[in-house]
Design a protein around this motif. Structure first.
Motif, short mmCIF file in Angstrom:
data_model
loop_
_atom_site.label_atom_id
_atom_site.label_comp_id
_atom_site.label_asym_id
_atom_site.label_seq_id
_atom_site.Cartn_x
_atom_site.Cartn_y
_atom_site.Cartn_z
N ASP A 17 36.53 39.77 -9.16
CA ASP A 17 35.11 39.62 -8.84
C ASP A 17 34.97 39.11 -7.40
N ASN A 19 32.70 37.74 -5.91
CA ASN A 19 31.94 36.49 -5.77
C ASN A 19 32.68 35.27 -6.29
N HIS A 66 30.04 24.50 -8.01
CA HIS A 66 30.57 25.85 -7.79
C HIS A 66 31.38 26.36 -8.99
N LYS A 79 32.70 29.80 -7.79
CA LYS A 79 31.87 30.69 -7.00
C LYS A 79 32.30 30.61 -5.53
N THR A 180 25.99 28.66 -1.27
CA THR A 180 26.26 29.90 -1.99
C THR A 180 25.89 31.07 -1.09
N ARG A 181 26.61 32.18 -1.25
CA ARG A 181 26.38 33.32 -0.36
C ARG A 181 25.10 34.07 -0.74
N ASP A 182 24.76 34.03 -2.06
CA ASP A 182 23.58 34.79 -2.50
C ASP A 182 22.27 34.08 -2.16
#
Ligand code: UDP
Length: 235
Positions: A17, A19, A66, A79, A180-182
């Motif tokens: 994954d 992410n 995370h 994450k 977080t990247r999102d």
């Protein structure tokens, strides 16, 4: 499989994954900016299990971390976050570098917690900084520094109460945060274990954390195992 990144106590690997990363807890221990090194059987296992239990407890209290899932004895899935290069230290009782820096005796209880920032740099020995440094060094905006302090104090409140139930005083701890990247949200990352927290037995004052290694007190893993055992009775 080659790790994506190897630190002093953990390795990070990619997973299927994009992410998610796998975080492996190592048996190696370092202190005094890695001047002192040793390996302890089961340290990875114990710190992974302690961090997992504490992250689950914190999440239940509304603190975002995370953590994604448990993998096996020494691995957690986490994450992908961009780690802020600011370490946040919260102190409830004088110990360690605080005592050295200001010449105060170990064990003095603060009326209110002290929050410190340090610049996450092994080469420089994680020097003490403040929110102005963080802003000018591009590590965190003023708003982000305020958010880190606020979040760290919430974590402190939850951890003080939890460790108290487990018969331990939370003297101080270091935490790290990542974006977080999102959503760009700032969440708790890295570990929460006797490597990163000072914990004293409520009744006897016995040190149950990495100070046993730093100060050659012996019984390092026995104490970590006792911390895990007490935590497991209260989660
Ligand atoms: N700490 C940590 N990593 C660091 C520095 C500190 O986990 O790189 C933890 C340490 O275990 C203690 C708290 O943060 O629980 C405060 O540490 P202190 O500044 O007193 O430094 P030390 O005595 O470890 O040099």
């Amino acid at each position: 499989m080659q790790p994506l990144y190897e630190g002093k106590a953990k390795r990070l690997y990619t997973t299927d994954d994009p992410n998610v990363l796998r975080m492996e807890y190592k048996d190696e221990a370092t202190a005094f900016n890695a001047e002192k090194k040793a390996e302890f059987d089961n340290k990875g296992k114990l710190n992974k299990a302690i961090t997992l239990a504490i992250y689950n407890m914190l999440e239940a209290k509304g603190v975002k971390t995370h953590l994604v899932s448990d993998v096996d004895e020494i691995n957690l899935n986490v994450k992908i976050v961009d780690i802020l290069q600011v370490e946040v230290i919260v102190r409830n009782i004088a110990a360690g570098s605080f005592c050295k820096r200001v010449g105060v005796e170990e064990g003095i209880c603060f009326q209110q917690p002290i929050v410190e920032f340090s610049y996450k740099s092994d080469a420089l020995g994680d020097p003490l900084i403040n929110a102005d440094y963080a802003r000018e060094m591009g590590l965190a905006t003023e708003e982000e520094s305020a958010e880190l302090k606020e979040k760290a104090l919430v974590v402190n409140d939850v951890l003080i109460e939890f460790f108290q139930q487990c018969g331990m005083k939370l003297v101080d701890f270091k935490i790290e945060f990542g974006r977080t990247r999102d959503t760009g949200e700032i969440v708790l990352a890295d570990e929460v274990s006797p490597d990163t927290c000072r914990l004293w037995d409520l009744e006897t004052g016995k040190k149950m954390d990495k100070d046993r290694f730093r100060q050659d007190l012996g019984g390092v893993m026995e104490s970590y195992a006792e911390v895990l055992e007490r935590i497991n009775k209260h989660v």
